[in-house]
Write an enzyme that holds these catalytic residues in place. Structure first.
Site, mmCIF file in Angstrom:
data_model
loop_
_atom_site.group_PDB
_atom_site.id
_atom_site.type_symbol
_atom_site.label_atom_id
_atom_site.label_comp_id
_atom_site.label_asym_id
_atom_site.label_seq_id
_atom_site.Cartn_x
_atom_site.Cartn_y
_atom_site.Cartn_z
ATOM 1 N N LYS A 52 1.034 -1.290 -0.168
ATOM 2 C CA LYS A 52 0.353 0.398 -0.018
ATOM 3 C C LYS A 52 0.960 1.201 -0.160
ATOM 4 O O LYS A 52 0.740 2.117 -1.093
ATOM 5 C CB LYS A 52 -1.176 -0.327 0.803
ATOM 6 C CG LYS A 52 -2.239 -1.530 1.255
ATOM 7 C CD LYS A 52 -3.263 -1.460 2.426
ATOM 8 C CE LYS A 52 -3.848 -2.316 2.227
ATOM 9 N NZ LYS A 52 -4.727 -2.653 3.741
ATOM 10 N N GLN A 96 -4.208 -1.931 9.707
ATOM 11 C CA GLN A 96 -4.716 -3.154 8.887
ATOM 12 C C GLN A 96 -4.770 -3.806 10.255
ATOM 13 O O GLN A 96 -4.613 -3.907 11.498
ATOM 14 C CB GLN A 96 -3.139 -3.262 8.828
ATOM 15 C CG GLN A 96 -2.971 -4.548 8.102
ATOM 16 C CD GLN A 96 -3.854 -4.938 6.550
ATOM 17 O OE1 GLN A 96 -3.404 -3.191 5.830
ATOM 18 N NE2 GLN A 96 -3.725 -5.862 5.772
ATOM 19 N N ASP A 119 -10.654 2.547 4.329
ATOM 20 C CA ASP A 119 -11.181 1.452 3.863
ATOM 21 C C ASP A 119 -12.026 1.251 3.970
ATOM 22 O O ASP A 119 -12.928 0.303 3.571
ATOM 23 C CB ASP A 119 -10.259 0.941 5.316
ATOM 24 C CG ASP A 119 -9.203 0.080 5.286
ATOM 25 O OD1 ASP A 119 -8.796 -0.679 4.179
ATOM 26 O OD2 ASP A 119 -8.550 0.127 6.359
HETATM 27 N N1 GUN Z 1 -6.767 -7.101 6.445
HETATM 28 C C1 GUN Z 1 -7.786 -7.758 5.301
HETATM 29 N N2 GUN Z 1 -7.457 -6.769 4.024
HETATM 30 C C2 GUN Z 1 -7.777 -5.399 5.104
HETATM 31 C C3 GUN Z 1 -8.361 -4.349 4.171
HETATM 32 O O1 GUN Z 1 -8.798 -3.999 3.472
HETATM 33 N N3 GUN Z 1 -7.817 -2.914 5.197
HETATM 34 C C4 GUN Z 1 -7.548 -3.323 6.072
HETATM 35 N N4 GUN Z 1 -6.900 -2.089 6.549
HETATM 36 N N5 GUN Z 1 -7.182 -4.745 6.933
HETATM 37 C C5 GUN Z 1 -7.004 -5.794 6.317
#
Ligand code: GUN
Length: 292
Positions: A52, A96, A119
């Site tokens: 990311k 995350q 998100d």
């Molecule tokens: N863990 C797995 N997928 C995601 C996501 O799209 N965003 C976040 N913050 N954590 C995750």
């Protein structure tokens, strides 16, 4: 069978995002800014967050990564989120997941300001999504919609079966596919761990979206001829075959399902790359004040 090529589509969309980011910089003198919070040392989370951050750089965004040990208290984390909520230089915040057991993902999700919730996990954004109001869409479902759109796949009137009901993917995906939007307008069935005979439903799917987190869960006998198959699985296994030491497997037995499908996403190279595009587009929309 035709491939829904996440590599190709994500690169194309990231180029467009980069152009818009450059325009924002020109107009306002600042870049869109994403803040990511990573707690602990989960291998998968480390990889996804690194990707990311790297992609922010690629499209001309600023990014900041805050790392904490698993020993951070819930209170400390909530306080940090509050601080970032107040920072006018931050457009998007993500924490995350998964989190250590002593920290409530629900509390953390609700602490992030809906206006910076790139998100799309905050109940305010989920409610607005369901009502078809402007909102940040959860990144993975958003990425899947962008992929369907990019390939011009008609979804209206189709039977979409979603396997998995997680807050992150299955549940919002099912809402989005049923909405009166394009892509959308599907008849949706959600299957999950308590569904006694998933095959009964999956065999009737025109569009099958699989987000159950089990390697090769969907086998060829569960898929209708000509179905569109979207594999959200990210099952990491230790491997000596790759440089990273890990190999990624989807939830779909690709080799045997692909010949039956009209369209299918590979793993890797499918939905995972589109998730990042969803996140970047949400961050861009936040910087442009398009949602709030
Ligand atoms: N863990 C797995 N997928 C995601 C996501 O799209 N965003 C976040 N913050 N954590 C995750």
């Amino acid at each position: 069978m035709q491939l829904l090529d996440g590599k190709f589509v994500s690169e194309k969309l990231k180029q467009q995002i980069a152009v818009e980011a450059a325009e924002i910089l020109e107009k306002t003198g600042r870049k869109p800014h994403l803040v990511a919070i990573l707690i602990g040392h989960d291998g998968g989370s480390e990889t996804y967050v690194a990707s990311k951050i790297k992609n922010c750089e690629k499209v001309g965004f600023n990014s900041t990564l805050y790392r904490y040990e698993s020993s951070i208290t819930e209170e400390e984390l909530l306080k940090k989120i509050d601080e970032i909520n107040q920072d006018p230089e931050t457009d998007g915040i993500l924490v995350q997941l998964p989190l250590p057991k002593h920290i409530s993902a629900d509390k953390v999700t609700e602490k992030i300001s809906p206006e910076k919730d790139v998100d799309g996990f905050h109940p305010v954004n989920l409610g607005r999504m369901q009502r078809n109001l402007p909102s940040f869409l959860p990144a993975t479902p958003y990425g899947i919609l962008l992929m369907l759109q990019e390939y011009g796949i008609e979804t209206s009137g189709k039977h979409c079966v979603v396997i998995g009901r997680s807050n992150i993917v299955g549940s919002p995906m099912s809402i989005l596919m049923a909405r009166n939007t394009n892509p959308g307008n599907c008849t949706v069935t959600i299957c999950h761990s308590k569904t006694p005979d998933i095959k009964k439903f999956s065999l009737d799917a025109d569009i099958l979206i699989v987000a159950i987190g089990k390697k090769n869960f969907v086998t060829a006998d569960m898929v209708k001829d000509g179905a569109i198959v979207i594999d959200v699985g990210m099952n990491r296994e230790i491997s000596t075959e790759t440089k990273s030491g890990y190999k990624l497997y989807g939830d779909v037995d690709f080799v045997n399902v692909a010949p039956k499908a009209s369209w299918i996403t590979p793993v890797p190279g499918g939905v995972g790359l589109m998730t990042i595009v969803g996140l970047l587009k949400n961050t861009l929309a936040s910087a442009k004040k398009e949602i709030y």
